[in-house]
Design a protein around this motif. Structure first.
Motif, mmCIF file in Angstrom:
data_model
loop_
_atom_site.group_PDB
_atom_site.id
_atom_site.type_symbol
_atom_site.label_atom_id
_atom_site.label_comp_id
_atom_site.label_asym_id
_atom_site.label_seq_id
_atom_site.Cartn_x
_atom_site.Cartn_y
_atom_site.Cartn_z
ATOM 1 N N CYS A 198 13.229 40.861 73.075
ATOM 2 C CA CYS A 198 13.847 40.190 74.216
ATOM 3 C C CYS A 198 15.168 39.572 73.779
ATOM 4 O O CYS A 198 15.480 39.505 72.600
ATOM 5 C CB CYS A 198 12.911 39.142 74.801
ATOM 6 N N THR A 199 15.920 39.095 74.770
ATOM 7 C CA THR A 199 17.212 38.474 74.542
ATOM 8 C C THR A 199 17.265 37.168 75.306
ATOM 9 O O THR A 199 16.759 37.075 76.424
ATOM 10 C CB THR A 199 18.339 39.407 75.034
ATOM 11 N N ALA A 200 17.865 36.145 74.711
ATOM 12 C CA ALA A 200 18.046 34.860 75.385
ATOM 13 C C ALA A 200 19.530 34.531 75.433
ATOM 14 O O ALA A 200 20.289 34.929 74.554
ATOM 15 C CB ALA A 200 17.285 33.758 74.648
ATOM 16 N N THR A 201 19.932 33.799 76.465
ATOM 17 C CA THR A 201 21.303 33.313 76.546
ATOM 18 C C THR A 201 21.300 31.831 76.179
ATOM 19 O O THR A 201 20.245 31.262 75.887
ATOM 20 C CB THR A 201 21.887 33.499 77.958
ATOM 21 N N GLY B 149 17.180 32.048 79.865
ATOM 22 C CA GLY B 149 18.594 31.795 80.078
ATOM 23 C C GLY B 149 19.010 32.234 81.452
ATOM 24 O O GLY B 149 18.617 31.646 82.439
ATOM 25 N N PRO C 23 18.562 35.387 83.514
ATOM 26 C CA PRO C 23 18.057 36.736 83.737
ATOM 27 C C PRO C 23 18.772 37.428 84.893
ATOM 28 O O PRO C 23 19.236 36.776 85.826
ATOM 29 C CB PRO C 23 16.577 36.531 84.045
ATOM 30 N N ASP D 111 16.384 42.136 80.637
ATOM 31 C CA ASP D 111 17.411 41.314 80.022
ATOM 32 C C ASP D 111 17.179 39.841 80.345
ATOM 33 O O ASP D 111 17.201 39.445 81.509
ATOM 34 C CB ASP D 111 18.789 41.766 80.500
ATOM 35 N N SER D 112 16.886 39.052 79.349
ATOM 36 C CA SER D 112 16.678 37.597 79.445
ATOM 37 C C SER D 112 15.478 37.189 80.285
ATOM 38 O O SER D 112 15.428 36.079 80.808
ATOM 39 C CB SER D 112 17.932 36.891 79.978
ATOM 40 N N CYS D 113 14.482 38.062 80.413
ATOM 41 C CA CYS D 113 13.299 37.718 81.203
ATOM 42 C C CYS D 113 12.057 38.395 80.630
ATOM 43 O O CYS D 113 12.085 39.578 80.310
ATOM 44 C CB CYS D 113 13.498 38.152 82.649
ATOM 45 N N PRO E 176 24.416 36.317 72.732
ATOM 46 C CA PRO E 176 23.006 36.264 73.079
ATOM 47 C C PRO E 176 22.122 36.256 71.836
ATOM 48 O O PRO E 176 22.474 36.825 70.806
ATOM 49 C CB PRO E 176 22.800 37.542 73.896
#
Length: 147
Positions: free
Chosen positions: A87-90, A26, A28, A46-48, A123
């Motif tokens: 992990c986290t995705a947007t 998303g 990062p 975060d996002s990566c 997220p």
């Protein structure tokens, strides 16, 4: 126990310009530097995600992404490395690159919205597992399920 099947999946051959690859999930806040430890191959920010390959630069790696609704068992096989991560995705499109090179590492890249979940608000929080094997080519399987 019944087998848990992926709800989305992708598998492809990648050519790495460096001995690692980056999954931007998303938007990062920056690229995670690759791990220098032999015990860890996944570095998450975060996002990566940055995944270190065992192969040298320019060698092909088979990479598979399997997305589930719940935690699956590790796939059967002779894995030389298994590692868990979060992990986290947007909701922004994902990117798949080799190092900082702007060119995609896949001839046919994975779907940009592989880590977005319909019906949920971002997220998107994920747990995951990296499985690595050394067959004819190095093989990576990344399993993802909601955290």
């Amino acid at each position: 126990m019944a087998e848990i099947r992926p709800v989305d999946e992708y598998s492809g051959m990648a050519t790495l310009n460096h001995a690692f690859y980056v999954i931007g999930m998303g938007e990062p806040d920056g690229i995670a530097l690759p791990s220098m430890s032999s015990r860890t191959r996944v570095t998450a920010t975060d996002s990566c995600l940055t995944i270190t390959a065992g192969s040298t630069e320019w060698e092909p790696v088979k990479i598979s992404f399997l997305v589930y609704d719940q935690e699956p068992e590790p796939l059967p096989g002779e894995w030389t490395h298994i590692e868990a991560f979060t992990c986290t995705a947007t909701d922004a499109p994902a990117s798949f690159t080799t190092g900082t090179d702007p060119d995609d590492m896949f001839q046919e890249p994975p779907p940009e919205h592989l880590f977005n979940r319909p019906g949920l608000e971002p997220p998107y929080r994920w747990k995951g597992r990296l499985l690595v094997a050394a067959y004819e080519v190095e093989e990576h399987v990344l399993q993802f399920w909601p955290a």
